[in-house]
Scaffold this active site. Structure first.
Site, PDB file in Angstrom:
ATOM      1  N   LYS A  34     100.294  27.700  34.342  1.00 12.25           N
ATOM      2  CA  LYS A  34     100.743  27.828  35.728  1.00 12.25           C
ATOM      3  C   LYS A  34      99.746  28.637  36.558  1.00 12.25           C
ATOM      4  O   LYS A  34     100.127  29.499  37.341  1.00 12.25           O
ATOM      5  CB  LYS A  34     102.121  28.482  35.762  1.00 12.25           C
ATOM      6  CG  LYS A  34     103.175  27.663  35.036  1.00 12.25           C
ATOM      7  CD  LYS A  34     104.547  28.283  35.146  1.00 12.25           C
ATOM      8  CE  LYS A  34     105.614  27.576  34.379  1.00 12.25           C
ATOM      9  NZ  LYS A  34     105.615  26.147  34.370  1.00 12.25           N
ATOM     10  N   CYS A  35      98.472  28.325  36.391  1.00 11.40           N
ATOM     11  CA  CYS A  35      97.391  29.072  37.026  1.00 11.40           C
ATOM     12  C   CYS A  35      96.630  28.157  37.966  1.00 11.40           C
ATOM     13  O   CYS A  35      96.588  26.940  37.761  1.00 11.40           O
ATOM     14  CB  CYS A  35      96.466  29.605  35.922  1.00 11.40           C
ATOM     15  SG  CYS A  35      94.970  30.438  36.486  1.00 11.40           S
ATOM     16  N   GLY A  36      96.009  28.719  38.977  1.00  9.52           N
ATOM     17  CA  GLY A  36      95.178  27.923  39.865  1.00  9.52           C
ATOM     18  C   GLY A  36      94.021  27.245  39.132  1.00  9.52           C
ATOM     19  O   GLY A  36      93.491  26.238  39.586  1.00  9.52           O
ATOM     20  N   THR A  38      94.355  26.027  36.031  1.00 13.84           N
ATOM     21  CA  THR A  38      94.917  25.127  35.025  1.00 13.84           C
ATOM     22  C   THR A  38      94.278  23.735  35.031  1.00 13.84           C
ATOM     23  O   THR A  38      94.066  23.162  33.959  1.00 13.84           O
ATOM     24  CB  THR A  38      96.454  25.045  35.163  1.00 13.84           C
ATOM     25  OG1 THR A  38      96.993  26.367  34.990  1.00 13.84           O
ATOM     26  CG2 THR A  38      97.063  24.115  34.137  1.00 13.84           C
TER      27      THR A  38
END
Length: 158
Positions: A34-36, A38
């Site tokens: 759930k990371c930018g 990803t």
């Protein structure tokens, strides 16, 4: 100790020794769902598909230490990676990369390839470590370094 002295638990729950990857070029990455960053899974998988026949192994280590961006259990992480990015490279169970509970492999990686200005910590998800066929950590890449941008460095080691 060297890189091949470490082991970790895979997403499927089996202990895997890094000695299993001896003679390969390794790209070791702390990941999050759930990371930018990803979407880098796509680039990592493309590198793996292209260069694995020549001796590259990508090793993913999910980590929930940065913004709690990897909250899921092993089965959820695996399903997410497969469904959204077709990940087929080796993924390990969630680890800490900083602090007192950091996985010993990450303590080793940080010592061998410190960050900017000698920083020993991992700053964010998708920090990458490149390891040559002899098990020597040769370079550390920032989360902002896209997988495709480091392909030439990997190919030079294959």
């Amino acid at each position: 100790m060297g890189i091949y002295d470490y082991s970790a638990i895979t997403l499927s729950g089996e202990e895997k020794s890094l000695a299993d990857f001896q003679g390969k070029v390794l790209l070791i990455v702390n990941t999050a769902s759930k990371c930018g960053f990803t979407p880098q899974y796509k680039g990592l998988e493309a590198l793996y598909k292209t260069l694995q026949p020549k001796g590259l192994e990508v090793l993913g280590f999910p980590c929930n230490q940065f913004g709690k961006q990897e909250p899921g259990a092993a089965d959820e992480i695996g399903a997410f990676c497969e469904k959204n990015y077709g990940v087929s490279f080796t993924m390990f169970d969630k680890v800490d990369v900083n602090g007192g509970d950091a996985h010993p492999l990450y303590d080793f990686l940080k010592k061998e390839a410190p960050g900017v200005l000698g920083s020993k910590g991992i700053k964010w998800n998708f920090t990458k470590f490149l390891v040559n066929k002899d098990g020597k950590v040769v370079k550390r890449y920032a989360p902002t370094d896209k997988p495709e941008a480091i392909q030439k460095d990997i190919e030079a080691l294959l």
